[in-house]
Design an enzyme around this catalytic site. Structure first.
Site, PDB file in Angstrom:
ATOM      1  CG  ASN A  93      -1.722   1.250   1.392  1.00 43.07           C
ATOM      2  OD1 ASN A  93      -1.812   2.049   0.465  1.00 43.07           O
ATOM      3  ND2 ASN A  93      -2.323   1.425   2.566  1.00 43.07           N
ATOM      4  CD1 TRP A  94       3.529   1.002  -2.889  1.00 39.87           C
ATOM      5  CD2 TRP A  94       3.648   2.250  -4.749  1.00 39.87           C
ATOM      6  NE1 TRP A  94       4.286   0.312  -3.809  1.00 39.87           N
ATOM      7  CE2 TRP A  94       4.368   1.057  -4.962  1.00 39.87           C
ATOM      8  CE3 TRP A  94       3.569   3.179  -5.789  1.00 39.87           C
ATOM      9  CZ2 TRP A  94       5.019   0.769  -6.161  1.00 39.87           C
ATOM     10  CZ3 TRP A  94       4.217   2.900  -6.989  1.00 39.87           C
ATOM     11  CH2 TRP A  94       4.935   1.709  -7.169  1.00 39.87           C
ATOM     12  CE  LYS A  95       0.071   3.351   4.759  1.00 37.46           C
ATOM     13  NZ  LYS A  95      -0.082   3.480   6.204  1.00 37.46           N
TER      14      LYS A  95
ATOM     15  CG  HIS B  31      -5.974   1.679   5.006  1.00 36.21           C
ATOM     16  ND1 HIS B  31      -5.541   2.593   5.937  1.00 36.21           N
ATOM     17  CD2 HIS B  31      -4.944   0.810   4.834  1.00 36.21           C
ATOM     18  CE1 HIS B  31      -4.305   2.297   6.304  1.00 36.21           C
ATOM     19  NE2 HIS B  31      -3.919   1.210   5.650  1.00 36.21           N
TER      20      HIS B  31
ATOM     21  CD  GLU C 245      -3.095   5.274   6.735  1.00 33.90           C
ATOM     22  OE1 GLU C 245      -3.056   5.389   5.503  1.00 33.90           O
ATOM     23  OE2 GLU C 245      -2.165   4.786   7.410  1.00 33.90           O
TER      24      GLU C 245
ATOM     25  CD  GLU D 209      -3.751  -2.876   7.261  1.00 33.81           C
ATOM     26  OE1 GLU D 209      -2.626  -3.135   6.828  1.00 33.81           O
ATOM     27  OE2 GLU D 209      -4.334  -1.801   7.056  1.00 33.81           O
TER      28      GLU D 209
ATOM     29  N   GLY E  98       2.115   1.842  10.734  1.00 36.21           N
ATOM     30  CA  GLY E  98       3.051   2.957  10.617  1.00 36.21           C
ATOM     31  C   GLY E  98       3.729   3.329  11.922  1.00 36.21           C
TER      32      GLY E  98
ATOM     33  CB  SER F 158       4.927  -2.054  11.828  1.00 36.41           C
ATOM     34  OG  SER F 158       4.425  -0.757  12.075  1.00 36.41           O
TER      35      SER F 158
ATOM     36  N   GLY G 247       2.609  -1.177   4.316  1.00 38.92           N
ATOM     37  CA  GLY G 247       2.754   0.229   3.954  1.00 38.92           C
ATOM     38  C   GLY G 247       4.214   0.582   3.748  1.00 38.92           C
ATOM     39  N   GLY G 248       4.860   1.066   4.803  1.00 38.51           N
ATOM     40  CA  GLY G 248       6.226   1.592   4.722  1.00 38.51           C
ATOM     41  C   GLY G 248       7.209   0.720   3.956  1.00 38.51           C
TER      42      GLY G 248
HETATM   43  C1  PEP Z   1      -0.929  -0.130   5.955  1.00 35.03           C
HETATM   44  O1  PEP Z   1      -0.886   0.997   5.490  1.00 35.03           O
HETATM   45  O2  PEP Z   1      -1.886  -0.849   5.682  1.00 35.03           O
HETATM   46  C2  PEP Z   1       0.182  -0.576   6.803  1.00 35.03           C
HETATM   47  C3  PEP Z   1       0.083  -1.740   7.366  1.00 35.03           C
HETATM   48  O3  PEP Z   1       1.240   0.287   6.946  1.00 35.03           O
HETATM   49  P1  PEP Z   1       2.658  -0.046   7.664  1.00 35.03           P
HETATM   50  O4  PEP Z   1       3.153  -1.332   7.074  1.00 35.03           O
HETATM   51  O5  PEP Z   1       3.526   1.122   7.335  1.00 35.03           O
HETATM   52  O6  PEP Z   1       2.377  -0.180   9.117  1.00 35.03           O
END
Ligand code: PEP
Length: 248
Positions: free
Chosen positions: A9-11, A94, A96, A166, A172, A212, A233-234
């Site tokens: 997920n590049w956001k 998601h 966010e 999640e 994050g 994460s 994500g990251g």
């Molecule tokens: C996400 O955005 O769904 C996520 C899990 O981010 P991260 O891996 O950065 O925690």
């Protein structure tokens, strides 16, 4: 046998040129063919990334969509528009989007149904806040999110959905759920699917963990019985890291 699925997920990251560079770096590696890899990129990069992905097995995903086909919804993108680009997956619900854009379970349900109607596979996100976990309410919260998101969805459609557990406190933050806790919630989700649908669907539905996930935690997570992949994500923004996750 459930095919593992690692989705990035590049956001709201990467311009079109940065996206082309990142996807080019990812596809230059040998990727495990026994793992499905997906990149969920910003709308503006979908077309170009689709072009670069041609001839690879990496799937393309969007990060959100509206539920209507067209109409007076300024600023929105419809499932028909995503389908035209050739999007395979769409992240829906998601945390966010729930947190910053007030997406309710009802909206999530409409989006899941719309995605399925257009042949786009939803990556449906559920997960509790830290306060909810500390109050021992995580199962109740996840159960309610799940049942509301899946309201009216038939058994034959459900296997096209990937569920991503999640926990919000792990997104994050660098704080990962323990593999036991992650597996236990994924097993709980699988149990609900079994109760609502049937044993075959329960056995086939894919459930990811997200929060994460990094190259040094993926192996232990993927060794768990009920975890079939990761939503990342990251670490999906760094080609070598994302490749390590796919090739865990
Ligand atoms: C996400 O955005 O769904 C996520 C899990 O981010 P991260 O891996 O950065 O925690």
């Amino acid at each position: 046998m459930r095919l593992p699925i690692i989705a990035g997920n590049w956001k709201m990251n990467n311009s079109i040129s940065e996206s082309i560079e990142l996807i080019g770096a990812i596809k230059a590696h040998d990727l495990d063919e026994g793992v499905e890899a997906v990149v969920c990129v910003p709308y503006t990069s979908l077309n170009e990334v689709k072009r670069v992905l041609e001839g690879t097995t990496i799937g393309l995903g969007a990060q959100n969509m509206h539920w209507e086909e067209s109409g007076a919804y300024t600023g929105e993108i419809s499932p028909a528009m995503l389908k035209e680009i050739g999007v395979d997956y769409c992240i829906i619900g998601h945390s966010e989007r729930r947190q910053y854009f007030n997406e309710s379970d009802d909206i999530v349900n409409k989006k899941v149904k719309a995605a399925l109607n257009y042949g786009i596979k939803p990556i449906l996100c559920v997960g509790e806040t830290l306060e909810e976990r500390e109050a021992g309410k995580e199962q109740k919260v996840v159960r309610e999110q799940l049942l509301r998101a899946l309201k009216g969805i038939e058994g034959h459609e459900i296997e096209n959905i990937v569920i991503a557990y999640e926990p919000i406190w792990a997104i994050g933050t660098g704080r990962t759920a323990s593999s036991d806790d992650a597996n236990s919630m994924c097993g709980f989700i699988r149990g609900i699917i079994g109760d609502e649908y049937d044993e075959t669907i329960k056995g086939n539905i894919r459930i990811q963990y997200g929060g994460s996930v990094k190259p040094d935690t993926i192996e232990e997570l993927m060794a768990q019985r009920d975890i079939d992949g990761a939503l990342v994500g990251g670490a999906s923004l760094v080609a070598d890291d994302f490749v390590s996750l796919i090739n865990y």
